[in-house]
Design an enzyme around this catalytic site. Structure first.
Site, PDB file in Angstrom:
ATOM      1  N   GLY A 160       4.379   1.550  -0.318  1.00  0.00           N
ATOM      2  CA  GLY A 160       5.381   1.565  -1.386  1.00  0.00           C
ATOM      3  C   GLY A 160       4.743   1.817  -2.743  1.00  0.00           C
ATOM      4  N   ASN A 165       5.747   2.534  10.457  1.00  0.00           N
ATOM      5  CA  ASN A 165       5.337   2.925  11.806  1.00  0.00           C
ATOM      6  C   ASN A 165       6.203   2.233  12.848  1.00  0.00           C
ATOM      7  OD1 ASN A 165       3.084   4.678  11.390  1.00  0.00           O
ATOM      8  ND2 ASN A 165       1.784   2.911  10.911  1.00  0.00           N
ATOM      9  N   ASN A 196      -1.192   5.092  16.687  1.00  0.00           N
ATOM     10  CA  ASN A 196      -1.112   3.676  16.293  1.00  0.00           C
ATOM     11  C   ASN A 196      -1.324   2.702  17.452  1.00  0.00           C
ATOM     12  OD1 ASN A 196       1.171   4.947  14.055  1.00  0.00           O
ATOM     13  ND2 ASN A 196      -0.540   3.731  13.308  1.00  0.00           N
ATOM     14  N   SER A 211      -3.626  -0.563   9.244  1.00  0.00           N
ATOM     15  CA  SER A 211      -2.885  -1.593   8.493  1.00  0.00           C
ATOM     16  C   SER A 211      -2.734  -2.880   9.319  1.00  0.00           C
ATOM     17  CB  SER A 211      -1.517  -1.069   8.061  1.00  0.00           C
ATOM     18  OG  SER A 211      -0.738  -0.735   9.174  1.00  0.00           O
ATOM     19  N   ALA A 225       0.830  -1.204   0.000  1.00  0.00           N
ATOM     20  CA  ALA A 225       0.000   0.000   0.000  1.00  0.00           C
ATOM     21  C   ALA A 225       0.870   1.262   0.000  1.00  0.00           C
ATOM     22  CB  ALA A 225      -0.924  -0.027   1.217  1.00  0.00           C
ATOM     23  N   LYS A 236       3.853   9.568  16.901  1.00  0.00           N
ATOM     24  CA  LYS A 236       2.915   8.880  15.988  1.00  0.00           C
ATOM     25  C   LYS A 236       2.278   7.668  16.678  1.00  0.00           C
ATOM     26  CE  LYS A 236       1.892   7.984  11.229  1.00  0.00           C
ATOM     27  NZ  LYS A 236       1.335   6.643  11.147  1.00  0.00           N
ATOM     28  N   ASN A 262      -4.527   0.751  16.049  1.00  0.00           N
ATOM     29  CA  ASN A 262      -4.091  -0.473  15.360  1.00  0.00           C
ATOM     30  C   ASN A 262      -4.502  -1.697  16.165  1.00  0.00           C
ATOM     31  OD1 ASN A 262      -2.737   1.519  13.847  1.00  0.00           O
ATOM     32  ND2 ASN A 262      -1.082   0.128  13.331  1.00  0.00           N
TER      33      ASN A 262
END
Ligand SMILES: NC(=O)C1=CN([C@@H]2O[C@H](COP(=O)(O)OP(=O)(O)OC[C@H]3O[C@@H](n4cnc5c(N)ncnc54)[C@H](OP(=O)(O)O)[C@@H]3O)[C@@H](O)[C@H]2O)C=CC1
Ligand SMILES: CC(C)(CO)C(=O)C(=O)O
Length: 318
Positions: free
Chosen positions: A19, A110, A203, A269, A17, A199, A207
């Site tokens: 890259g 991340n 996450n 992700s 996604a 960040k 996540n």
């Protein structure tokens, strides 16, 4: 008259996604971009890369300079790493194959200290940088990427032979310049380690909870109990960062609540990894921050409980 400055050659190590999205944007801006793929190599070599982007519309790159092995790639001045952090230590041989002398390796990932295991396997001549992507993007199918929202990339220096702070800043600015040339918002980060902690304030809760509760951002934000859990987890990340000497701006958690409420409904992700039975990025997003906080004398019990639950799920899922 001065000659035109040649654009750097860019290699994408891991065309998923992240890259795929940034690689397509850079190729559209006229950069010479080479894509290393694994399971999706044949599909992309045959049919190209397709990005369905809410902000930019449908974008297709075809043909794609696609490779199934780094041995076939030309020497690249910039290598953008778009793999998951779970295999960073194994990437060194591919990076060495694809790197021009004095190449810059930018990890678009991340998590905390994600550069370290790769750095120790690379020669001193290569620069390593960290990139934080503020974006909602995922793979829809082989070579097909959905970009829901946002897109900024923040770039910071990790390590390498640059002689002094001025030389380090120039390399970071060069990285920022690549993204800006492709129409992507990008900024230099003065302190990569602090920025990685910051960040994590997003996450760590979203996540993990997306996997544990099987919920995307809209239902997580709509429910009073999950909101409270997110708030408490965010507060613990801020506590851990502070204990490790990294101040998080006042009101940052509230700012993230606002940003998340404005985002389209989003599956982080980590949820996609869970769904596709891939290893979860637990070391980068949970183990290392927990260990760093603990070493600084700070216990983070809610994050620890979330981490242990995710570890259980991860072991049974992969
Ligand atoms: N998606 C997002 O919106 C965001 C993601 N991030 C972070 O960005 C990073 C990348 O995430 P994302 O793009 O979502 O992940 P994806 O799973 O979509 O992409 C990872 C890609 O790397 C490939 N890959 C892995 N190992 C190799 C290898 N040895 N050789 C070649 N290719 C390889 C995978 O191939 P294969 O298909 O064979 O596994 C896959 O195409 C993560 O750290 C994530 O946390 C950060 C912000 C937002
Ligand atoms: C959702 C967002 C934008 C949060 O910063 C993100 O970048 C991520 O999923 O890691």
């Amino acid at each position: 008259m001065m000659g035109a400055v040649a654009k750097p050659t860019i290699g994408i190590i891991g065309t998923g996604a992240i890259g795929g999205f940034y690689g397509v944007m850079l190729a559209r801006a006229g950069f010479d971009v080479h894509f290393l793929l694994r399971s999706e190599f044949s599909a992309v070599a045959e049919r190209g890369l397709h990005v369905d982007s809410a902000p930019y519309g449908a974008m297709t790159l075809s043909p794609v300079q696609a490779y199934s092995t780094a041995e076939d790639m030309p020497p690249c001045d910039w290598l953008l790493v778009g793999t998951k952090t779970t295999s960073n230590a194994d990437l060194a041989p591919a990076i060495l194959q694809a790197a021009a002398p004095n190449a810059k390796v930018l990890l678009l990932q991340n998590g905390l200290d994600v550069e370290d295991s790769l750095r120790e396997r690379l020669p001193d001549s290569l620069h390593v940088l960290g990139g934080l992507c503020y974006i909602c993007v995922h793979r829809e199918g082989p070579g097909v990427i959905t970009h829901q929202a946002l897109g900024a990339v923040h770039v910071g220096f990790h390590s390498g032979p640059a002689a002094d702070a001025t030389a380090r800043a120039a390399i970071v600015e060069e990285g920022v310049g690549l993204f800006r040339a492709a129409g992507i918002d990008s900024q230099a980060m003065a302190n990569l380690h602090q920025a990685r902690w910051q960040k994590l304030v997003w996450n760590v809760p979203y996540n993990g909870l997306s996997v544990l509760l099987g919920a995307s951002t809209t239902p997580l934000m709509a429910d009073a109990d999950s909101r409270e859990l997110i708030r408490a987890l965010m507060a613990e990340v801020v506590l851990g960062a502070t204990a490790c000497g990294h101040d998080i701006p006042a009101g940052y958690a509230e700012h993230l609540f606002m940003v998340t409420e404005r985002m389209p409904d989003y599956w982080p992700s980590m949820y996609h990894d869970f769904l596709h039975k891939r290893p979860l990025e637990l070391a980068a997003i949970y183990t290392r921050p927990l260990a760093a906080a603990k070493a600084a004398g700070c216990e983070l019990p809610r994050i620890e409980a979330l981490y242990r639950s995710l570890s259980f799920i991860d072991r049974r899922n992969t």
